[in-house]
Design a protein around this motif. Structure first.
Motif, PDB file in Angstrom:
ATOM      1  N   LYS A 139       0.830  -1.207   0.000  1.00 28.54           N
ATOM      2  CA  LYS A 139       0.000   0.000   0.000  1.00 28.54           C
ATOM      3  C   LYS A 139       0.865   1.257   0.000  1.00 28.54           C
ATOM      4  O   LYS A 139       0.565   2.243  -0.676  1.00 28.54           O
ATOM      5  CB  LYS A 139      -0.922  -0.003   1.219  1.00 28.54           C
ATOM      6  CG  LYS A 139      -1.907   1.166   1.258  1.00 28.54           C
ATOM      7  CD  LYS A 139      -2.826   1.056   2.468  1.00 28.54           C
ATOM      8  CE  LYS A 139      -3.816   2.218   2.509  1.00 28.54           C
ATOM      9  NZ  LYS A 139      -4.707   2.136   3.690  1.00 28.54           N
ATOM     10  N   LYS A 140       1.951   1.209   0.729  1.00 26.81           N
ATOM     11  CA  LYS A 140       2.850   2.361   0.818  1.00 26.81           C
ATOM     12  C   LYS A 140       3.511   2.678  -0.517  1.00 26.81           C
ATOM     13  O   LYS A 140       3.613   3.846  -0.911  1.00 26.81           O
ATOM     14  CB  LYS A 140       3.925   2.080   1.878  1.00 26.81           C
ATOM     15  CG  LYS A 140       4.961   3.186   2.015  1.00 26.81           C
ATOM     16  CD  LYS A 140       6.001   2.833   3.073  1.00 26.81           C
ATOM     17  CE  LYS A 140       7.056   3.922   3.182  1.00 26.81           C
ATOM     18  NZ  LYS A 140       8.082   3.593   4.197  1.00 26.81           N
ATOM     19  N   TYR A 141       3.945   1.622  -1.226  1.00 29.89           N
ATOM     20  CA  TYR A 141       4.694   1.835  -2.472  1.00 29.89           C
ATOM     21  C   TYR A 141       3.864   1.579  -3.735  1.00 29.89           C
ATOM     22  O   TYR A 141       4.325   1.872  -4.837  1.00 29.89           O
ATOM     23  CB  TYR A 141       5.929   0.943  -2.493  1.00 29.89           C
ATOM     24  CG  TYR A 141       6.951   1.314  -1.439  1.00 29.89           C
ATOM     25  CD1 TYR A 141       7.791   2.411  -1.624  1.00 29.89           C
ATOM     26  CD2 TYR A 141       7.077   0.581  -0.264  1.00 29.89           C
ATOM     27  CE1 TYR A 141       8.736   2.754  -0.664  1.00 29.89           C
ATOM     28  CE2 TYR A 141       8.021   0.917   0.697  1.00 29.89           C
ATOM     29  CZ  TYR A 141       8.842   2.011   0.495  1.00 29.89           C
ATOM     30  OH  TYR A 141       9.777   2.359   1.441  1.00 29.89           O
ATOM     31  N   SER A 142       2.699   1.000  -3.573  1.00 25.41           N
ATOM     32  CA  SER A 142       1.740   0.703  -4.657  1.00 25.41           C
ATOM     33  C   SER A 142       2.164  -0.447  -5.580  1.00 25.41           C
ATOM     34  O   SER A 142       1.349  -0.960  -6.335  1.00 25.41           O
ATOM     35  CB  SER A 142       1.449   1.947  -5.506  1.00 25.41           C
ATOM     36  OG  SER A 142       2.532   2.251  -6.384  1.00 25.41           O
ATOM     37  N   HIS A 143       3.420  -0.851  -5.524  1.00 22.46           N
ATOM     38  CA  HIS A 143       3.868  -1.988  -6.338  1.00 22.46           C
ATOM     39  C   HIS A 143       5.131  -2.583  -5.686  1.00 22.46           C
ATOM     40  O   HIS A 143       5.774  -1.932  -4.854  1.00 22.46           O
ATOM     41  CB  HIS A 143       4.147  -1.564  -7.780  1.00 22.46           C
ATOM     42  CG  HIS A 143       5.317  -0.653  -7.933  1.00 22.46           C
ATOM     43  ND1 HIS A 143       5.311   0.670  -7.502  1.00 22.46           N
ATOM     44  CD2 HIS A 143       6.550  -0.867  -8.460  1.00 22.46           C
ATOM     45  CE1 HIS A 143       6.474   1.221  -7.769  1.00 22.46           C
ATOM     46  NE2 HIS A 143       7.235   0.318  -8.338  1.00 22.46           N
ATOM     47  N   PRO A 144       5.505  -3.810  -6.067  1.00 20.41           N
ATOM     48  CA  PRO A 144       6.654  -4.475  -5.431  1.00 20.41           C
ATOM     49  C   PRO A 144       7.996  -3.933  -5.931  1.00 20.41           C
ATOM     50  O   PRO A 144       8.738  -4.604  -6.656  1.00 20.41           O
ATOM     51  CB  PRO A 144       6.462  -5.951  -5.791  1.00 20.41           C
ATOM     52  CG  PRO A 144       5.696  -5.930  -7.063  1.00 20.41           C
ATOM     53  CD  PRO A 144       4.782  -4.739  -6.971  1.00 20.41           C
ATOM     54  N   CYS A 145       8.324  -2.728  -5.542  1.00 22.90           N
ATOM     55  CA  CYS A 145       9.573  -2.089  -5.953  1.00 22.90           C
ATOM     56  C   CYS A 145      10.719  -2.513  -5.028  1.00 22.90           C
ATOM     57  O   CYS A 145      10.517  -3.226  -4.038  1.00 22.90           O
ATOM     58  CB  CYS A 145       9.424  -0.576  -5.942  1.00 22.90           C
ATOM     59  SG  CYS A 145       9.011   0.094  -4.314  1.00 22.90           S
ATOM     60  N   ALA A 146      11.913  -2.064  -5.343  1.00 25.68           N
ATOM     61  CA  ALA A 146      13.089  -2.419  -4.550  1.00 25.68           C
ATOM     62  C   ALA A 146      12.975  -1.947  -3.110  1.00 25.68           C
ATOM     63  O   ALA A 146      13.354  -2.645  -2.169  1.00 25.68           O
ATOM     64  CB  ALA A 146      14.340  -1.833  -5.206  1.00 25.68           C
ATOM     65  N   GLN A 147      12.443  -0.744  -2.928  1.00 23.05           N
ATOM     66  CA  GLN A 147      12.284  -0.196  -1.574  1.00 23.05           C
ATOM     67  C   GLN A 147      11.313  -1.037  -0.753  1.00 23.05           C
ATOM     68  O   GLN A 147      11.502  -1.222   0.459  1.00 23.05           O
ATOM     69  CB  GLN A 147      11.806   1.255  -1.646  1.00 23.05           C
ATOM     70  CG  GLN A 147      12.823   2.233  -2.190  1.00 23.05           C
ATOM     71  CD  GLN A 147      12.921   2.233  -3.712  1.00 23.05           C
ATOM     72  OE1 GLN A 147      12.186   1.498  -4.387  1.00 23.05           O
ATOM     73  NE2 GLN A 147      13.824   3.030  -4.246  1.00 23.05           N
ATOM     74  N   ALA A 148      10.276  -1.565  -1.408  1.00 24.84           N
ATOM     75  CA  ALA A 148       9.304  -2.408  -0.717  1.00 24.84           C
ATOM     76  C   ALA A 148       9.960  -3.723  -0.271  1.00 24.84           C
ATOM     77  O   ALA A 148       9.734  -4.201   0.844  1.00 24.84           O
ATOM     78  CB  ALA A 148       8.121  -2.704  -1.633  1.00 24.84           C
ATOM     79  N   LEU A 149      10.796  -4.301  -1.134  1.00 24.07           N
ATOM     80  CA  LEU A 149      11.511  -5.525  -0.779  1.00 24.07           C
ATOM     81  C   LEU A 149      12.460  -5.278   0.391  1.00 24.07           C
ATOM     82  O   LEU A 149      12.568  -6.095   1.309  1.00 24.07           O
ATOM     83  CB  LEU A 149      12.289  -6.046  -1.981  1.00 24.07           C
ATOM     84  CG  LEU A 149      11.456  -6.676  -3.112  1.00 24.07           C
ATOM     85  CD1 LEU A 149      12.292  -6.835  -4.372  1.00 24.07           C
ATOM     86  CD2 LEU A 149      10.906  -8.025  -2.682  1.00 24.07           C
ATOM     87  N   ARG A 150      13.149  -4.139   0.353  1.00 23.26           N
ATOM     88  CA  ARG A 150      14.037  -3.797   1.473  1.00 23.26           C
ATOM     89  C   ARG A 150      13.265  -3.668   2.771  1.00 23.26           C
ATOM     90  O   ARG A 150      13.660  -4.232   3.804  1.00 23.26           O
ATOM     91  CB  ARG A 150      14.745  -2.474   1.187  1.00 23.26           C
ATOM     92  CG  ARG A 150      15.587  -1.945   2.356  1.00 23.26           C
ATOM     93  CD  ARG A 150      15.821  -0.450   2.251  1.00 23.26           C
ATOM     94  NE  ARG A 150      14.560   0.288   2.196  1.00 23.26           N
ATOM     95  CZ  ARG A 150      14.457   1.554   1.797  1.00 23.26           C
ATOM     96  NH1 ARG A 150      15.532   2.217   1.409  1.00 23.26           N
ATOM     97  NH2 ARG A 150      13.270   2.158   1.777  1.00 23.26           N
TER      98      ARG A 150
END
Length: 350
Positions: free
Chosen positions: A142-153
């Motif tokens: 929800k915070k990043y809207s998609h599975p980006c690198a920052q979300a994985l971190r």
């Protein structure tokens, strides 16, 4: 020479991951959980191929019997891959597994996480937190809207904090994505945030050809930056090919000792020999060679030795005959049918 980032040293069975220890190559069994004999056969086949850590999926309580059965037949560490059920993690720990792959946030309450952390602490069993782009927490997505690198971190560090809360830091991290650029960035971000050893891999990389290409780009890009302590090339293929590809990546970057580096030219109109068959024959003959040498197989006796001066030894095919050379200098001329056998003899003398 590649300067690796110094990470925490983690003991896994009879080897170490991280610190100054060599980068290890992993693979995973794909036999059905209920076929113990096939799992053992496949594990032994992987070990023979050079695999240094084997992972097995444990999907239910009955599958826990695989831990003891496989460990009794191999001499390399065995990892239990577990999702959601903390009781399976406890059972595998009691069964003597060498490492557990789990996401603490997926197994329930703090009490359940603590039970896993406690037994792993007592038995000195490390835990790999395996974050994938397809299984991120709803809040992070929800915070990043998609599975980006920052979300994985963020997901990796969140799961890490759940274990650290119970004084557990025997941790290895992975942040895998099927998108190469996302995967590379995620590992870079986590490498900047902690010193836990990192397990590199591109998840769901695909069939053998595209999977090796994607894995080589992603894993190779990170290794060149000094990031990464253990690797797995994920292929929709025979797991043995994952091991071969893993070592090929490490060998290309000169990150492993006692491995042959193979050089061969792409052929052209000057080629007067069946170079493809010749190169395959040499590669097969040297598959078990442990010498750290560069071996060249060239198709042109005129330009071959010069183009492969960096090779320790090599052959160049001609029209019915060929040359054997060392460091670009021709040492003998032989019949084409004797090229491979003479090359092997010279390598044995090195």
């Amino acid at each position: 020479m590649i300067k690796r980032k110094k990470t925490k040293k983690i003991k896994v069975g009879n080897i170490y991951i991280g610190g100054d220890y060599k980068i290890t190559v992993q693979s995973m069994l794909n036999a059905k959980n209920n076929d113990v004999d096939e799992n053992i056969r496949q594990a032994q086949k992987l070990e023979k191929a050079g695999c240094e850590i084997i992972r097995v999926a444990i999907e239910n309580k009955e599958a826990v019997r695989l831990i003891d059965a496989i460990k009794n037949k191999i001499d390399i560490p065995l990892v239990a891959d577990i999702h959601f059920d903390y009781k399976l993690a406890l059972e595998c720990a009691y069964a003597g597994v060498d490492k557990i792959r789990i996401n603490p946030g997926n197994i329930g309450s703090d009490d359940k996480v603590k039970k896993v952390a406690d037994i792993c602490n007592r038995k000195n069993i490390p835990i790999r937190i395996g974050v994938n782009s397809g299984s991120l927490e709803k809040e992070i997505l929800k915070k990043y809207s998609h599975p980006c690198a920052q979300a994985l971190r963020d997901s990796a560090l969140y799961h890490t904090s759940l274990l650290e809360k119970f004084d557990f830091d025997n941790i290895i991290l992975s942040m895998k994505s099927s998108d190469v650029k996302t995967m590379v960035k995620a590992y870079e971000l986590v490498s900047q945030s902690c010193d836990y050893p990192l397990h590199l891999g591109v998840t769901e990389a695909g069939l053998k050809r595209q999977g090796i290409v994607k894995s080589s780009i992603g894993i190779g890009a990170l290794l060149l930056k000094g990031i990464g302590d253990t690797i797995r090339v994920s292929l929709t293929d025979d797991p043995v090919n994952e091991v071969v590809a893993g070592f090929d990546i490490l060998n290309a970057l000169e990150l492993r000792e006692n491995n042959v580096t193979f050089i061969s030219c792409p052929t052209c109109g000057r080629t007067k020999v069946d170079l493809i068959s010749l190169a395959n024959e040499v590669s097969e003959k040297l598959k078990d060679c442990k010498k750290k040498i560069k071996v060249a197989v060239m198709g042109c006796a005129v330009n071959g030795p010069g183009e492969a001066k960096e090779a320790d030894i090599g052959i160049a095919g001609g029209d019915g005959c060929g040359l054997i050379f060392k460091k670009g200098e021709i040492i003998k001329k032989v019949d084409e049918c004797e090229l491979v056998s003479e090359l092997v003899k010279e390598i044995e003398r090195l």
